[in-house]
Design a protein around this motif. Structure first.
Motif, mmCIF file in Angstrom:
data_model
loop_
_atom_site.group_PDB
_atom_site.id
_atom_site.type_symbol
_atom_site.label_atom_id
_atom_site.label_comp_id
_atom_site.label_asym_id
_atom_site.label_seq_id
_atom_site.Cartn_x
_atom_site.Cartn_y
_atom_site.Cartn_z
ATOM 1 N N GLU A 234 0.814 -1.206 0.000
ATOM 2 C CA GLU A 234 0.000 0.000 0.000
ATOM 3 C C GLU A 234 0.856 1.269 0.000
ATOM 4 N N THR A 235 2.068 1.177 0.502
ATOM 5 C CA THR A 235 2.946 2.346 0.572
ATOM 6 C C THR A 235 3.721 2.592 -0.719
ATOM 7 N N SER A 236 3.635 1.677 -1.676
ATOM 8 C CA SER A 236 4.367 1.822 -2.930
ATOM 9 C C SER A 236 3.712 2.882 -3.808
ATOM 10 N N ASP A 237 4.541 3.719 -4.445
ATOM 11 C CA ASP A 237 4.037 4.720 -5.379
ATOM 12 C C ASP A 237 3.759 4.129 -6.751
ATOM 13 N N CYS A 238 4.050 2.858 -6.914
ATOM 14 C CA CYS A 238 3.850 2.188 -8.194
ATOM 15 C C CYS A 238 2.637 1.264 -8.115
ATOM 16 N N ARG A 239 1.661 1.503 -8.974
ATOM 17 C CA ARG A 239 0.466 0.669 -9.003
ATOM 18 C C ARG A 239 0.518 -0.235 -10.231
ATOM 19 N N LEU A 240 0.640 -1.523 -9.997
ATOM 20 C CA LEU A 240 0.689 -2.496 -11.090
ATOM 21 C C LEU A 240 -0.638 -3.222 -11.196
ATOM 22 N N ALA A 241 -1.200 -3.250 -12.388
ATOM 23 C CA ALA A 241 -2.444 -3.973 -12.635
ATOM 24 C C ALA A 241 -2.213 -4.940 -13.790
ATOM 25 N N PHE A 242 -2.650 -6.176 -13.616
ATOM 26 C CA PHE A 242 -2.494 -7.210 -14.642
ATOM 27 C C PHE A 242 -3.884 -7.636 -15.106
ATOM 28 N N ALA A 243 -4.100 -7.613 -16.398
ATOM 29 C CA ALA A 243 -5.420 -7.941 -16.951
ATOM 30 C C ALA A 243 -5.273 -9.023 -18.010
ATOM 31 N N LYS A 244 -5.959 -10.141 -17.804
ATOM 32 C CA LYS A 244 -5.928 -11.227 -18.782
ATOM 33 C C LYS A 244 -6.930 -10.900 -19.883
ATOM 34 N N LEU A 245 -6.427 -10.348 -20.983
ATOM 35 C CA LEU A 245 -7.284 -9.867 -22.066
ATOM 36 C C LEU A 245 -6.768 -10.352 -23.419
ATOM 37 N N ASN A 246 -7.686 -10.506 -24.325
ATOM 38 C CA ASN A 246 -7.367 -10.875 -25.699
ATOM 39 C C ASN A 246 -7.417 -9.621 -26.557
ATOM 40 N N VAL A 247 -6.337 -9.331 -27.270
ATOM 41 C CA VAL A 247 -6.273 -8.100 -28.066
ATOM 42 C C VAL A 247 -7.291 -8.084 -29.200
ATOM 43 N N LEU A 248 -7.897 -9.223 -29.513
ATOM 44 C CA LEU A 248 -8.882 -9.288 -30.592
ATOM 45 C C LEU A 248 -10.304 -9.025 -30.095
ATOM 46 N N HIS A 249 -10.465 -8.841 -28.785
ATOM 47 C CA HIS A 249 -11.789 -8.623 -28.215
ATOM 48 C C HIS A 249 -12.003 -7.151 -27.899
ATOM 49 N N ALA A 250 -13.269 -6.709 -27.979
ATOM 50 C CA ALA A 250 -13.612 -5.317 -27.679
ATOM 51 C C ALA A 250 -13.288 -4.969 -26.233
ATOM 52 N N GLU A 251 -13.380 -5.957 -25.340
ATOM 53 C CA GLU A 251 -13.100 -5.725 -23.931
ATOM 54 C C GLU A 251 -11.687 -5.189 -23.724
ATOM 55 N N PHE A 252 -10.778 -5.637 -24.559
ATOM 56 C CA PHE A 252 -9.394 -5.179 -24.447
ATOM 57 C C PHE A 252 -9.313 -3.669 -24.665
ATOM 58 N N TYR A 253 -9.927 -3.176 -25.735
ATOM 59 C CA TYR A 253 -9.865 -1.751 -26.050
ATOM 60 C C TYR A 253 -10.631 -0.919 -25.023
ATOM 61 N N GLN A 254 -11.713 -1.465 -24.508
ATOM 62 C CA GLN A 254 -12.455 -0.758 -23.467
ATOM 63 C C GLN A 254 -11.609 -0.596 -22.210
ATOM 64 N N GLN A 255 -10.864 -1.643 -21.867
ATOM 65 C CA GLN A 255 -10.000 -1.592 -20.685
ATOM 66 C C GLN A 255 -8.876 -0.588 -20.875
ATOM 67 N N ILE A 256 -8.291 -0.545 -22.067
ATOM 68 C CA ILE A 256 -7.209 0.388 -22.351
ATOM 69 C C ILE A 256 -7.709 1.823 -22.254
ATOM 70 N N CYS A 257 -8.873 2.093 -22.839
ATOM 71 C CA CYS A 257 -9.439 3.453 -22.785
ATOM 72 C C CYS A 257 -9.745 3.863 -21.354
ATOM 73 N N ALA A 258 -10.280 2.930 -20.573
ATOM 74 C CA ALA A 258 -10.602 3.226 -19.176
ATOM 75 C C ALA A 258 -9.332 3.517 -18.381
ATOM 76 N N GLU A 259 -8.255 2.828 -18.709
ATOM 77 C CA GLU A 259 -6.993 3.026 -17.993
ATOM 78 C C GLU A 259 -6.398 4.398 -18.316
ATOM 79 N N ILE A 260 -6.527 4.835 -19.577
ATOM 80 C CA ILE A 260 -5.920 6.099 -19.999
ATOM 81 C C ILE A 260 -6.684 7.299 -19.440
#
Length: 273
Positions: A234-260
């Motif tokens: 919790e004290t780390s300034d670095c937040r790492l998130a791992f997402a099991k996504l397929n680049v061919l699925h719409a969910e992937f692009y939705q996740q990327i947009c939400a992250e940005i």
């Protein structure tokens, strides 16, 4: 140069440049995952002998570029054994290597031989049992790590963000900005890029977000949690998130947009392997 049998084009190119090229033939053990090559030490020694490993007529560099680390490490072992047999280094009663005598130093200098061994997945090589006997003549390199270091060195974070953000008189950002990096895919290149950005792209007092998206994200997360647990506190300034996504699925692009969204700056990495 030690190559695969399939590297015919690279073989011709290296020959044209004046290199001696050795193609290693080996048997794949199909009973093991990923078809592990059988370590035939005697055949490898004979192949290197024919290639002139032991001639010592002129300075010789052995460069192992096999896609199989087992083959490259086998070459490293053979070269190390040759060096150790010629110099005969000794160990102290406590198991440490003794300094070389003048005679041993002369023998080592007379050996005009060194080896450069490619590896992919290994991050450290000091633990190899034969490494000390190489006497500094066997070195390891990682192409993926070299690519990542080159990219980060040529593109520091201060080059990518707007110069107006930086207070040059105090060598810090004028305020806290949200900076993020998105890695599309979990291949070896991206893994090394991730390590290098964590080490070089963090700025004091600035939240640092990383999203790693790919089908192998779960395994990569497990590796990072084991290797660097401090990044997940919790004290780390670095937040790492791992997402099991397929680049061919719409969910992937939705996740990327939400992250940005909500970030002041974001970099997206999609290198080829």
């Amino acid at each position: 140069m030690i190559l695969e049998t399939a590297d015919a084009e690279l073989h011709r190119d290296l020959l044209f440049q004046g290199f001696s090229v050795l193609t290693m033939h080996y048997i794949l053990d199909k009973s093991k995952p990923l078809q592990t090559p059988v370590n035939d030490l005697q055949s490898a020694r004979e192949a290197l002998r024919r290639a002139g490993l032991y001639h010592n007529n002129h300075p010789t560099k052995v460069i192992a570029l096999s896609e199989y680390e087992e083959v490259n490490l086998l070459v490293a072992k053979i070269v190390t054994e040759h060096l150790a047999a010629a110099v005969q280094p000794t160990r102290s009663p406590r198991g440490r290597m003794n300094p070389l005598s003048e005679e041993q130093e002369a023998k080592l200098a007379a050996l005009q031989l060194s080896a450069h061994i490619m590896y992919k997945t290994l991050n450290r090589t000091e633990h190899f049992t034969f490494a000390e006997y190489a006497l500094g003549r066997v070195r390891f390199f990682n192409l993926y790590e070299a690519r990542a270091q080159k990219l980060i060195a040529e593109n520091p974070i201060t080059k990518l963000i707007p110069s107006s953000w930086i207070d040059t008189s105090k060598a810090r950002l004028r305020k806290s900005y949200s900076i993020g990096n998105i890695f599309v895919g979990c291949g070896l290149t991206n893994q090394h890029l991730l390590r290098n950005t964590i080490a070089n792209y963090q700025l004091l007092g600035t939240p640092y977000s990383v999203l790693i998206a790919g089908l192998d994200a779960d395994n990569i997360e497990a590796q990072f949690r084991n290797a660097a647990p401090g990044l997940f506190t919790e004290t780390s300034d670095c937040r790492l998130a791992f997402a099991k996504l397929n680049v061919l699925h719409a969910e992937f692009y939705q996740q990327i947009c939400a992250e940005i969204e909500g970030l002041d700056y974001a970099s997206v990495y999609r290198p080829g392997e």
